[in-house]
Design an enzyme around this catalytic site. Structure first.
Site, short mmCIF file in Angstrom:
data_model
loop_
_atom_site.label_atom_id
_atom_site.label_comp_id
_atom_site.label_asym_id
_atom_site.label_seq_id
_atom_site.Cartn_x
_atom_site.Cartn_y
_atom_site.Cartn_z
CB ALA A 29 -33.17 -29.82 -34.99
CG ASP A 30 -37.11 -24.23 -35.05
OD1 ASP A 30 -37.45 -24.25 -33.85
OD2 ASP A 30 -37.78 -23.68 -35.95
CB THR A 31 -39.69 -28.86 -37.11
OG1 THR A 31 -38.59 -29.76 -37.04
CG2 THR A 31 -40.67 -29.34 -38.19
#
Length: 209
Positions: free
Chosen positions: A86-88
């Site tokens: 995941a990446d934000t």
């Protein structure tokens, strides 16, 4: 001859979270999955071309992290693992705000965000380490911050909380009092949209409920 009824995902015996984020670990743990969860982060390259859109950035970085972690698994684990990356990012006026470089950068980001709306994007990638099957998706949430004075911003930055977070704040921590409202998935802002993740896991025959 009887045809085998074995599902293509029955080999999955564990979920591997490709992240060192304690927030994402806690969120995955909250799902109460029947599968064991292994934490294994990689040093995947997080640089991206300047012309990539926020959705593409978070989806491709999430996928890059998942692929890198899948490649690190021992042969036995690789044969039975679904890897989640995941990446934000935080986006203000079309500009992507990552983690602050230092105290001054954190103060500058929060000074720009205060009193305004911005968007938070989180990309999620699932990679079957044995078959190479991949799924990627993202969620977007709008966040509106309260008007903040300089003293409050400095006190929050000096707490140390913002320094490892995109946009220089953590909504699940002290910054909860800085946010006026959100429109969308709260967990997306924390760093892992659980509803989206559950939908993606179901494609691999992993049920949350």
């Amino acid at each position: 001859m009887e045809r085998s009824s074995t599902k293509p995902t029955e080999h999955l015996r564990q979920l591997v979270l490709a992240s060192s984020s304690p927030r994402r670990r806690e969120l995955v743990a909250s799902l109460g999955l029947s599968l064991p969860v292994l934490i294994l982060s990689s040093d995947a390259d997080e640089s991206t071309p300047s012309d990539w859109s926020p959705p593409r950035i978070v989806e491709q970085l999430g996928l890059r992290k998942a692929r890198a972690t899948a490649a690190m698994l021992a042969s036995g684990d690789a044969a039975s693992s679904l890897v989640v990356g995941a990446d934000t990012v935080v986006v203000l006026d079309g500009e992507v705000l990552g983690k602050p470089r230092d105290r001054a950068d954190a103060i500058g980001m929060l000074s720009r965000l205060q009193g305004r709306a911005h968007a938070v994007y989180t990309g999620v990638a699932c990679v079957d380490a044995r078959t190479g099957r991949e799924r990627i998706a993202h969620r977007r949430t709008e966040v509106v911050m309260k008007p903040l004075d300089a003293g409050l911003i400095e006190r929050y930055v000096d707490s140390g909380e913002p320094m490892d977070k995109a946009g220089s704040y953590g909504i699940q921590g002290r910054a909860a009092v800085l946010v006026e409202r959100i429109d969308g998935d709260y967990f997306n802002v924390v760093g892992l949209p659980l509803s989206l993740l559950a939908d993606m896991l179901s494609e691999f025959d992993i049920r949350v409920i």
